[in-house]
Design a protein around this motif. Sequence first.
Motif, PDB file in Angstrom:
ATOM      1  N   PRO A  26     -59.950-123.630  14.890  1.00  0.00           N
ATOM      2  CA  PRO A  26     -60.359-122.250  14.646  1.00  0.00           C
ATOM      3  C   PRO A  26     -59.792-121.323  15.711  1.00  0.00           C
ATOM      4  O   PRO A  26     -59.510-121.761  16.820  1.00  0.00           O
ATOM      5  CB  PRO A  26     -61.889-122.325  14.731  1.00  0.00           C
ATOM      6  CG  PRO A  26     -62.162-123.506  15.599  1.00  0.00           C
ATOM      7  CD  PRO A  26     -61.052-124.467  15.345  1.00  0.00           C
ATOM      8  N   PRO A  27     -59.642-120.018  15.399  1.00  0.00           N
ATOM      9  CA  PRO A  27     -59.901-119.462  14.075  1.00  0.00           C
ATOM     10  C   PRO A  27     -58.735-119.712  13.117  1.00  0.00           C
ATOM     11  O   PRO A  27     -57.604-119.854  13.544  1.00  0.00           O
ATOM     12  CB  PRO A  27     -60.039-117.956  14.365  1.00  0.00           C
ATOM     13  CG  PRO A  27     -59.158-117.740  15.544  1.00  0.00           C
ATOM     14  CD  PRO A  27     -59.268-118.984  16.381  1.00  0.00           C
ATOM     15  N   SER A  28     -59.033-119.783  11.829  1.00  0.00           N
ATOM     16  CA  SER A  28     -58.000-120.011  10.812  1.00  0.00           C
ATOM     17  C   SER A  28     -57.306-118.676  10.534  1.00  0.00           C
ATOM     18  O   SER A  28     -57.651-117.957   9.613  1.00  0.00           O
ATOM     19  CB  SER A  28     -58.625-120.583   9.545  1.00  0.00           C
ATOM     20  OG  SER A  28     -59.275-121.797   9.839  1.00  0.00           O
ATOM     21  N   CYS A 117     -63.387-125.084   7.372  1.00  0.00           N
ATOM     22  CA  CYS A 117     -64.170-124.242   8.276  1.00  0.00           C
ATOM     23  C   CYS A 117     -65.565-124.845   8.447  1.00  0.00           C
ATOM     24  O   CYS A 117     -65.966-125.733   7.696  1.00  0.00           O
ATOM     25  CB  CYS A 117     -64.275-122.812   7.743  1.00  0.00           C
ATOM     26  SG  CYS A 117     -64.922-122.690   6.049  1.00  0.00           S
ATOM     27  N   PHE A 124     -68.537-122.009  17.317  1.00  0.00           N
ATOM     28  CA  PHE A 124     -68.518-121.025  16.233  1.00  0.00           C
ATOM     29  C   PHE A 124     -69.765-121.220  15.371  1.00  0.00           C
ATOM     30  O   PHE A 124     -69.707-121.807  14.288  1.00  0.00           O
ATOM     31  CB  PHE A 124     -67.255-121.191  15.381  1.00  0.00           C
ATOM     32  CG  PHE A 124     -65.981-120.914  16.121  1.00  0.00           C
ATOM     33  CD1 PHE A 124     -65.448-119.632  16.180  1.00  0.00           C
ATOM     34  CD2 PHE A 124     -65.306-121.931  16.781  1.00  0.00           C
ATOM     35  CE1 PHE A 124     -64.288-119.371  16.876  1.00  0.00           C
ATOM     36  CE2 PHE A 124     -64.133-121.679  17.473  1.00  0.00           C
ATOM     37  CZ  PHE A 124     -63.626-120.394  17.528  1.00  0.00           C
ATOM     38  N   THR A 130     -64.534-118.479  11.663  1.00  0.00           N
ATOM     39  CA  THR A 130     -63.276-119.222  11.674  1.00  0.00           C
ATOM     40  C   THR A 130     -62.333-118.774  10.565  1.00  0.00           C
ATOM     41  O   THR A 130     -61.237-119.311  10.432  1.00  0.00           O
ATOM     42  CB  THR A 130     -63.535-120.730  11.526  1.00  0.00           C
ATOM     43  OG1 THR A 130     -64.156-120.981  10.266  1.00  0.00           O
ATOM     44  CG2 THR A 130     -64.427-121.232  12.640  1.00  0.00           C
ATOM     45  N   CYS A 137     -66.407-118.458   4.837  1.00  0.00           N
ATOM     46  CA  CYS A 137     -66.479-119.914   4.738  1.00  0.00           C
ATOM     47  C   CYS A 137     -67.317-120.262   3.505  1.00  0.00           C
ATOM     48  O   CYS A 137     -68.538-120.100   3.501  1.00  0.00           O
ATOM     49  CB  CYS A 137     -67.101-120.494   6.003  1.00  0.00           C
ATOM     50  SG  CYS A 137     -66.963-122.294   6.132  1.00  0.00           S
ATOM     51  N   CYS A 184     -62.074-121.874   3.906  1.00  0.00           N
ATOM     52  CA  CYS A 184     -61.863-120.433   4.052  1.00  0.00           C
ATOM     53  C   CYS A 184     -61.267-119.872   2.763  1.00  0.00           C
ATOM     54  O   CYS A 184     -60.219-120.332   2.311  1.00  0.00           O
ATOM     55  CB  CYS A 184     -60.912-120.147   5.212  1.00  0.00           C
ATOM     56  SG  CYS A 184     -61.643-120.364   6.846  1.00  0.00           S
TER      57      CYS A 184
END
Length: 313
Positions: A26-28, A117, A124, A130, A137, A184
């Motif tokens: 993360p983060p995506s 995620c 997180f 994320t 998510c 995500c």
Amino acid sequence: MSRRPLLALAFALGALGGCFLTPNPPPSFRYNCHADSDCRVLSCRGDLVLIPDAEAAGMVLAEDCDEVPEADKSKYYEARQACLDGLCEYPCELSTDVCPAEKGYNLCFNGTCATACGFDDERFPDPDATCSSPQRCVLYGDDIELALIEDLLGGSGSGSGSGFPGGGGGGSSSVEDLIGTGVCGIRCDAEDARACPPGQYCSGAMCLPDCAHEGATPCADTAQCFAFGGFSTCIVKCDPAGENTCEKGEICVKNLGLCLSTCLGEDATTCRDGFTCSEELAICVPEDLPTDTDATTDVSDTEAPTSETETSG
């Protein structure tokens, strides 16, 4: 429970093939964009190159980056982004083959290659943190029904029995391990959400392939809705009497005019139990299919004529 949504789920999530429980760090992150030209291609060397720069350099899509000599990897790319919902995404329809798995994109969710995620709840605590806005998510057991996955795998969900794909191979993982995790993306029933890809319909949180469904997005002009074995999907049309325009490992099946995986030749697919390779059609057909293969034979009234159905239009 109907097998149709279960088989569809396997296609939509890539659950039968990918490292399903391997999280993306993360983060995506997704780049914001206004047009495709704001996005990038992923070169065979692993670099992200702006599309205008890639086009100016003459970069082309590679069939297989592993086959590209090291000195030439900067001349080819393995995936190309598009501007979708204001974010640079890797588009997909059913198969995850077009998704750069080494970058964490192991799933195909609602028309885009997706990342996992919700794994790191210590750093997180908000799973949405994320994902790049407007994505969130989409959680298993909440947004996505766990019973579908559990029935698909034939497990009890209690941690015993068959392990979940990508769970480490120890057999101890189960669908219960998915609770609190997700993918995500944007729910297909969200306000102003994009239409599902051709041949898919919105089941609630996610698009599922079933081109015969009354709410399905029509197949592209170059494809035909083909139903078999209680399942339906868009398959690319072709001319059996013309040049072979099908993808590698496929053949244009006579009398059908559709591209299907072939069971003959260098890139042959292996027929699963209950199917045999037809020398006449060059595809896998049910063992009890009538041997008459003249123009009156309609394999669409039988079980799936191929062992692989990830072709889409």
